[in-house]
Design a protein around this motif. Structure first.
Motif, PDB file in Angstrom:
ATOM      1  N   UNK A   1     120.232  40.777  78.487  1.00  0.00           N
ATOM      2  CA  UNK A   1     120.360  42.066  77.786  1.00  0.00           C
ATOM      3  C   UNK A   1     119.691  42.010  76.659  1.00  0.00           C
ATOM      4  N   UNK A   2     118.916  41.094  76.363  1.00  0.00           N
ATOM      5  CA  UNK A   2     118.170  40.767  74.767  1.00  0.00           C
ATOM      6  C   UNK A   2     116.733  41.973  74.803  1.00  0.00           C
ATOM      7  N   UNK A   3     116.311  41.988  73.796  1.00  0.00           N
ATOM      8  CA  UNK A   3     115.231  42.642  73.564  1.00  0.00           C
ATOM      9  C   UNK A   3     114.084  41.852  73.596  1.00  0.00           C
TER      10      UNK A   3
ATOM     11  N   UNK B   1     112.949  40.012  79.532  1.00  0.00           N
ATOM     12  CA  UNK B   1     114.166  39.923  79.887  1.00  0.00           C
ATOM     13  C   UNK B   1     114.334  38.428  79.829  1.00  0.00           C
ATOM     14  N   UNK B   2     115.520  37.866  80.142  1.00  0.00           N
ATOM     15  CA  UNK B   2     115.879  36.465  80.125  1.00  0.00           C
ATOM     16  C   UNK B   2     116.267  36.102  81.717  1.00  0.00           C
TER      17      UNK B   2
ATOM     18  N   UNK C   1     109.110  35.636  69.808  1.00  0.00           N
ATOM     19  CA  UNK C   1     109.691  36.835  70.121  1.00  0.00           C
ATOM     20  C   UNK C   1     110.028  36.847  71.557  1.00  0.00           C
ATOM     21  N   UNK C   2     109.716  35.756  72.229  1.00  0.00           N
ATOM     22  CA  UNK C   2     110.148  35.534  73.715  1.00  0.00           C
ATOM     23  C   UNK C   2     111.612  34.577  73.749  1.00  0.00           C
ATOM     24  N   UNK C   3     112.031  34.242  72.449  1.00  0.00           N
ATOM     25  CA  UNK C   3     113.134  33.664  72.280  1.00  0.00           C
ATOM     26  C   UNK C   3     114.473  35.101  72.108  1.00  0.00           C
ATOM     27  N   UNK C   4     115.245  34.740  73.089  1.00  0.00           N
ATOM     28  CA  UNK C   4     116.218  36.206  73.114  1.00  0.00           C
ATOM     29  C   UNK C   4     116.945  36.360  71.603  1.00  0.00           C
TER      30      UNK C   4
END
Length: 544
Positions: A322-324, A328-329, A489-492
């Motif tokens: 659910x992170x931006x 997603x993750x 920015x790809x770290x949630x």
């Protein structure tokens, strides 16, 4: 001539007037002085002194011929007394005068006062290379221009104490003529014990408050902080409010995990202006307020600042997708550094069992503990949120900014106990952060320095990715995520922080994994500062 000291009507509670000031004679404080009043439990002092002390025998002729200088030294911060002088002319006729004296209080400096000097402690007896690398990241890379950098080294840190925040807190005293810094030295007295006294010098004082009991973890000053100015129920606190971890109903055994020093609590209460707020930290392994909150500026918040508050449920949301974050993750993401917690992927992290399941419940996994409505962790943080709202007047939704932090529950017996004493008869249960704690950051100017979470997915141009879009693990560096350059920015967790941090604030990440995170601390624990004394607010114009 007779001098007497009397308690003022609003003298600091529990402090005898004789202990508030000291009166002495002489042409200057440094030449030919003798204490004639105060500084202890003495009664009224008659002056001139008896004939067996001729050096200080001043007769009426001498009094008529020249002024007699009486010097007054303050001994008790925020103490207040009345000094009365009565002169007898030898014929039975007397005259008298009275003056009320107040010693300047100790005022602690808060998060948003501009930093002048920053401290980090570099250790050499364990993880020496990692500590040196951390200091390199912090200075000057993460410290804004205009802030001087100071690395505390052996022997001032014993070579083994990296916790600069815990050893001291910087405050100040002020008079209408000048202001001076004062270092409040904690009683923890570990490796950094020699350092606070080195700050002592012109316009820089030193004080330590100690009730004589053995120190415990809650006596360290990661557990003592100050908010920026606020107004609560029409009561203004222009110098902010002190907050510390303390639960008066605590069931933790002292001194193993007992409360913050009682004499220090009483001292802070007597200063009055920054009306302390107690927050429950019994639930935390280290037991410090900086484990779950920090403060950053926010121009649209009620007071112009926001609390950054740890949220375990947000951490679960972020890891469940659910992170931006772009795309997603994925549960299969590899997170090699988390082998320290016996997991290697996001899925394994979420399904990991608690070290200490909550008895009498079905809460036995990380996900349940961090997100279930029945979890004591969720209930405790909800209670703290309410206290923050009430005691600091945090009324708007943006006054508290939640950030994702994932916690584990552990069992300990004998936290900070005297090794010569038997441990508590039962285990003590505490929460400790598994993911680097984004609420435990340091603020300088417009920069929030946060710990790197190492949940990155690398850009495909920077590292070879497998069929799931993940980077390949480098066997040569099992503690790292295979590549030292990441698309943050790809770290949630990073994505959430950067999307929700107040406008105008930038975030810098530093690697504190080995020296701090795995030892239950983070960036704020590693840091300390001398901050600017406010020039627009004076304590004597402030009614507590």
């Amino acid at each position: 001539m007779t001098l007497t000291l009397q308690d003022a009507t609003n003298v600091a509670s529990g402090v005898n007037a004789q202990a508030v000031v000291r009166v002495f004679t002489g042409n200057s404080p440094d030449s030919g002085t003798q204490v004639i009043l105060g500084g202890g439990p003495t009664g009224p002092t008659v002056f001139p002194l008896p004939e067996d002390d001729p050096a200080h025998d001043v007769d009426l002729a001498a009094l008529r011929a020249a002024d007699v200088s009486l010097w007054v030294e303050g001994l008790e911060f925020a103490g207040e007394v009345k000094l009365e002088m009565e002169v007898n002319d030898g014929t039975g006729s007397t005259c008298s005068d009275q003056i009320q004296l107040k010693v300047a209080p100790l005022i602690l400096l808060g998060h948003l006062n501009s930093a002048r000097q920053s401290f980090v402690s570099q250790i050499t007896t364990w993880e020496a290379a990692e500590s040196a690398e951390y200091c390199t990241q912090r200075f000057p890379n993460a410290t804004p221009p205009g802030v001087s950098d100071t690395i505390i080294a052996d022997p001032d840190n014993g070579g083994d104490d990296p916790w600069a925040q815990d050893e001291f807190q910087i405050g100040y005293q002020e008079s209408p003529q000048k202001a001076m810094y004062v270092v409040l030295d904690s009683k923890r007295d570990r490796g950094l014990e020699p350092f606070p006294v080195t700050l002592l010098g012109p316009d820089f004082g030193h004080i330590q408050i100690n009730d004589g009991n053995r120190p415990n973890t809650r006596d360290a000053f990661g557990n003592l902080e100050v908010s920026p100015p606020c107004t609560v129920d029409d009561v203004s606190y222009p110098l902010g409010r002190i907050y510390y971890g303390y639960n008066p109903a605590s069931s933790l055994p002292a001194p193993c995990a007992g409360p913050i020093d009682g004499q220090l609590r009483a001292f802070l209460e007597r200063q009055a202006l920054q009306a302390p707020v107690a927050l429950d930290t019994d639930w935390l392994s280290v037991g410090h307020v900086d484990e779950f909150m920090s403060i950053v500026p926010n121009s649209v918040a009620t007071h112009g600042w926001s609390v950054v508050l740890a949220s375990p449920s947000l951490a679960v949301d972020a890891l469940q997708g659910d992170a931006l974050t772009p795309g997603g993750v994925e549960s299969t993401w590899s997170i090699p550094r988390y082998w320290a917690y016996s997991v290697g992927t996001v899925e394994e992290l979420l399904s990991r069992s608690l070290d200490a399941p909550v008895s009498g419940t079905e809460l036995d996994t990380i996900v349940e503990y961090n997100s279930d409505d029945t979890s004591p962790l969720i209930a405790t943080l909800a209670s703290i949120t309410q206290v923050l709202a009430t005691e600091f007047g945090l009324e708007a939704s943006g006054d508290i900014v939640e950030v994702p932090v994932l916690f584990n529950r552990i069992a300990e017996r004998g936290v900070d106990c005297d090794p010569s004493a038997p441990p508590p008869p039962v285990d003590l249960y505490f929460a400790t952060a598994i993911t680097p704690n984004l609420a435990n950051g340091a603020f300088y100017g417009a920069v929030y320095i946060a710990p790197d979470n190492f949940l990155h997915v690398t850009d495909s141009t920077l590292a070879e990715e497998d069929t799931n879009g993940n980077f390949q693990r480098d066997p040569g560096e099992p503690e790292r995520n295979a590549n030292t350059v990441f698309d943050s920015h790809r770290d949630p967790f990073h994505a959430y922080l950067e999307a929700n941090v107040p406008g105008g604030l930038s975030v810098i990440y530093v690697d504190d994994w080995l020296v701090y995170h795995l030892m239950d601390g983070e960036v704020h624990c590693s840091s300390n500062e001398v901050r600017t004394i406010p020039l627009d607010v004076h304590w004597w114009n402030t009614v507590p």
